[in-house]
Scaffold this motif. Structure first.
Motif, PDB file in Angstrom:
ATOM      1  N   VAL A  73       0.838  -1.202   0.000  1.00 31.90           N
ATOM      2  CA  VAL A  73       0.000   0.000   0.000  1.00 31.90           C
ATOM      3  C   VAL A  73       0.872   1.250   0.000  1.00 31.90           C
ATOM      4  CG1 VAL A  73      -0.268   0.199   2.522  1.00 31.90           C
ATOM      5  CG2 VAL A  73      -2.087   1.013   0.999  1.00 31.90           C
ATOM      6  N   VAL A  74       2.038   1.169   0.608  1.00 37.39           N
ATOM      7  CA  VAL A  74       3.054   2.212   0.486  1.00 37.39           C
ATOM      8  C   VAL A  74       4.141   1.658  -0.423  1.00 37.39           C
ATOM      9  CG1 VAL A  74       4.775   3.618   1.672  1.00 37.39           C
ATOM     10  CG2 VAL A  74       2.561   3.156   2.764  1.00 37.39           C
ATOM     11  N   TYR A  75       4.322   2.289  -1.565  1.00 37.82           N
ATOM     12  CA  TYR A  75       5.358   1.831  -2.491  1.00 37.82           C
ATOM     13  C   TYR A  75       6.024   3.048  -3.116  1.00 37.82           C
ATOM     14  CZ  TYR A  75       7.971  -0.587  -6.039  1.00 37.82           C
ATOM     15  OH  TYR A  75       9.005  -1.049  -6.808  1.00 37.82           O
ATOM     16  N   ASP A  76       7.183   3.366  -2.592  1.00 36.47           N
ATOM     17  CA  ASP A  76       7.978   4.492  -3.067  1.00 36.47           C
ATOM     18  C   ASP A  76       9.370   3.967  -3.392  1.00 36.47           C
ATOM     19  OD1 ASP A  76       9.480   6.748  -3.509  1.00 36.47           O
ATOM     20  OD2 ASP A  76       8.871   7.786  -1.682  1.00 36.47           O
ATOM     21  N   ASP A  81      12.089   1.361   3.238  1.00 28.37           N
ATOM     22  CA  ASP A  81      11.285   0.836   4.343  1.00 28.37           C
ATOM     23  C   ASP A  81       9.809   0.725   3.975  1.00 28.37           C
ATOM     24  OD1 ASP A  81      10.735   3.539   4.174  1.00 28.37           O
ATOM     25  OD2 ASP A  81      10.834   3.910   6.339  1.00 28.37           O
ATOM     26  N   ASN A  82       9.521   0.429   2.708  1.00 33.09           N
ATOM     27  CA  ASN A  82       8.127   0.377   2.273  1.00 33.09           C
ATOM     28  C   ASN A  82       7.300  -0.639   3.055  1.00 33.09           C
ATOM     29  OD1 ASN A  82       7.864   2.318   0.033  1.00 33.09           O
ATOM     30  ND2 ASN A  82       9.422   1.060  -0.951  1.00 33.09           N
ATOM     31  N   GLU A  83       7.871  -1.805   3.322  1.00 37.72           N
ATOM     32  CA  GLU A  83       7.114  -2.830   4.044  1.00 37.72           C
ATOM     33  C   GLU A  83       6.813  -2.393   5.475  1.00 37.72           C
ATOM     34  OE1 GLU A  83       9.122  -4.594   0.606  1.00 37.72           O
ATOM     35  OE2 GLU A  83       9.892  -3.468   2.320  1.00 37.72           O
ATOM     36  N   ALA A  87       3.106  -1.812   6.876  1.00 37.61           N
ATOM     37  CA  ALA A  87       2.599  -2.509   8.062  1.00 37.61           C
ATOM     38  C   ALA A  87       1.995  -1.520   9.051  1.00 37.61           C
ATOM     39  CB  ALA A  87       3.720  -3.302   8.722  1.00 37.61           C
ATOM     40  N   GLU A  88       2.659  -0.398   9.240  1.00 36.37           N
ATOM     41  CA  GLU A  88       2.127   0.628  10.138  1.00 36.37           C
ATOM     42  C   GLU A  88       0.825   1.202   9.585  1.00 36.37           C
ATOM     43  OE1 GLU A  88       5.381   3.310  10.385  1.00 36.37           O
ATOM     44  OE2 GLU A  88       6.616   1.970  11.608  1.00 36.37           O
ATOM     45  N   ARG A  89       0.781   1.351   8.270  1.00 36.05           N
ATOM     46  CA  ARG A  89      -0.441   1.844   7.624  1.00 36.05           C
ATOM     47  C   ARG A  89      -1.589   0.865   7.829  1.00 36.05           C
ATOM     48  NH1 ARG A  89      -4.455   3.080   6.025  1.00 36.05           N
ATOM     49  NH2 ARG A  89      -5.160   4.223   4.187  1.00 36.05           N
ATOM     50  N   ALA A  90      -1.292  -0.434   7.788  1.00 39.05           N
ATOM     51  CA  ALA A  90      -2.326  -1.446   8.018  1.00 39.05           C
ATOM     52  C   ALA A  90      -2.862  -1.355   9.441  1.00 39.05           C
ATOM     53  CB  ALA A  90      -1.759  -2.839   7.748  1.00 39.05           C
ATOM     54  N   ARG A  91      -1.971  -1.240  10.411  1.00 40.61           N
ATOM     55  CA  ARG A  91      -2.412  -1.124  11.805  1.00 40.61           C
ATOM     56  C   ARG A  91      -3.349   0.066  11.982  1.00 40.61           C
ATOM     57  NH1 ARG A  91       3.133  -2.217  13.116  1.00 40.61           N
ATOM     58  NH2 ARG A  91       3.383  -4.265  14.093  1.00 40.61           N
ATOM     59  N   LEU A 109       2.336 -10.030   8.739  1.00 34.15           N
ATOM     60  CA  LEU A 109       2.407 -10.638   7.412  1.00 34.15           C
ATOM     61  C   LEU A 109       2.963  -9.661   6.381  1.00 34.15           C
ATOM     62  CD1 LEU A 109      -1.002 -12.544   7.444  1.00 34.15           C
ATOM     63  CD2 LEU A 109       1.276 -13.559   7.563  1.00 34.15           C
ATOM     64  N   VAL A 110       2.544  -8.421   6.458  1.00 35.27           N
ATOM     65  CA  VAL A 110       3.063  -7.415   5.524  1.00 35.27           C
ATOM     66  C   VAL A 110       4.583  -7.317   5.653  1.00 35.27           C
ATOM     67  CG1 VAL A 110       3.107  -4.950   4.998  1.00 35.27           C
ATOM     68  CG2 VAL A 110       0.920  -6.098   5.394  1.00 35.27           C
ATOM     69  N   LEU A 111       5.085  -7.343   6.873  1.00 38.60           N
ATOM     70  CA  LEU A 111       6.532  -7.258   7.083  1.00 38.60           C
ATOM     71  C   LEU A 111       7.269  -8.439   6.448  1.00 38.60           C
ATOM     72  CD1 LEU A 111       6.660  -6.012  10.778  1.00 38.60           C
ATOM     73  CD2 LEU A 111       7.344  -4.735   8.744  1.00 38.60           C
ATOM     74  N   LEU A 112       6.624  -9.591   6.384  1.00 33.42           N
ATOM     75  CA  LEU A 112       7.265 -10.766   5.792  1.00 33.42           C
ATOM     76  C   LEU A 112       7.579 -10.571   4.317  1.00 33.42           C
ATOM     77  CD1 LEU A 112       5.315 -13.822   7.282  1.00 33.42           C
ATOM     78  CD2 LEU A 112       7.647 -13.096   7.814  1.00 33.42           C
TER      79      LEU A 112
END
Length: 210
Positions: A73-76, A81-83, A87-91, A109-112
């Motif tokens: 969802v964050v891809y720059d 540190d996109n993952e 993950a923080e965005r998901a929380r 899971l996102v961090l994986l």
């Protein structure tokens, strides 16, 4: 918008409420950013379709599906540190929409997806990572399209800079004991390794000036 990235699919996981609708719209908008060439809504739809099948025996298929929604969802391309940020965005985005324990599992899971190396027995993680890497086992023409789209996302880099970085990514993937962890994805392994090896050989040749 309908299909795997439509609101109905999202609402099955996060409920139908004004807050849920707002979050879905924000997530879709993020995946629709103009700089994305591979990590876009088409990739999201593909991963969602695959996790539905691959997570059938996972302990929390809903968490796997939500992690698919958030995994890029964050891809720059300028960030490393996109993952972590995703993950923080998901929380934050799932707060109040799903139980806290599920939101934490989604973030885990996102961090994986940073390393695609889930621990043995992590069926949730295996389902997400296998789905995310499925493109590596595409037919040669489709794989070439994927590689070209990734290059376009890194248009700010020179050819030499991109080649150096891409070689490192390919070598890391090939160094994994297994690219795919689930039996349902095992048949993808030889095709994916052949694709990765072919791209790596080409890039090494370019790097050496051969």
């Amino acid at each position: 918008m309908s299909g795997p990235v439509g609101f109905e699919a999202w609402a099955a996981l996060a409920g139908d409420s004004p807050i849920s609708r707002t979050e879905w719209a924000a997530v879709v908008a993020a995946w629709s950013e103009p700089h994305r060439r591979y990590h876009d809504l088409a990739h999201l739809a593909a991963v969602l379709g695959l996790v539905e099948r691959l997570s059938a025996d996972a302990p929390d298929p809903a968490a796997v599906a939500l992690a698919a929604w958030y995994h890029d969802v964050v891809y720059d391309p300028l960030r490393a540190d996109n993952e972590q940020v995703s993950a923080e965005r998901a929380r934050a985005g799932l707060r109040g929409l799903v139980p806290e324990a599920r939101a934490e599992e989604v973030a885990r899971l996102v961090l994986l997806t940073a390393a695609h190396d889930p621990e043995p027995g992590d069926a949730n993680g295996a389902a997400l990572c296998d789905a995310d890497l499925a493109v590596l086992a595409a037919a040669p023409a489709a794989y070439a399209g994927y590689a070209s789209a990734v290059r376009a996302e890194y248009g700010h880099l020179s050819d030499d800079e991109f080649t150096t970085g891409r070689i490192a990514v390919l070598e890391r993937l090939l160094d994994l004991p297994r690219l795919y962890r689930l039996p349902a994805a095992a048949e993808w392994e030889p095709v994916a390794r052949a694709n990765l090896t072919a791209e790596l050989t080409l890039l090494r040749s370019r790097a050496s000036g051969a």
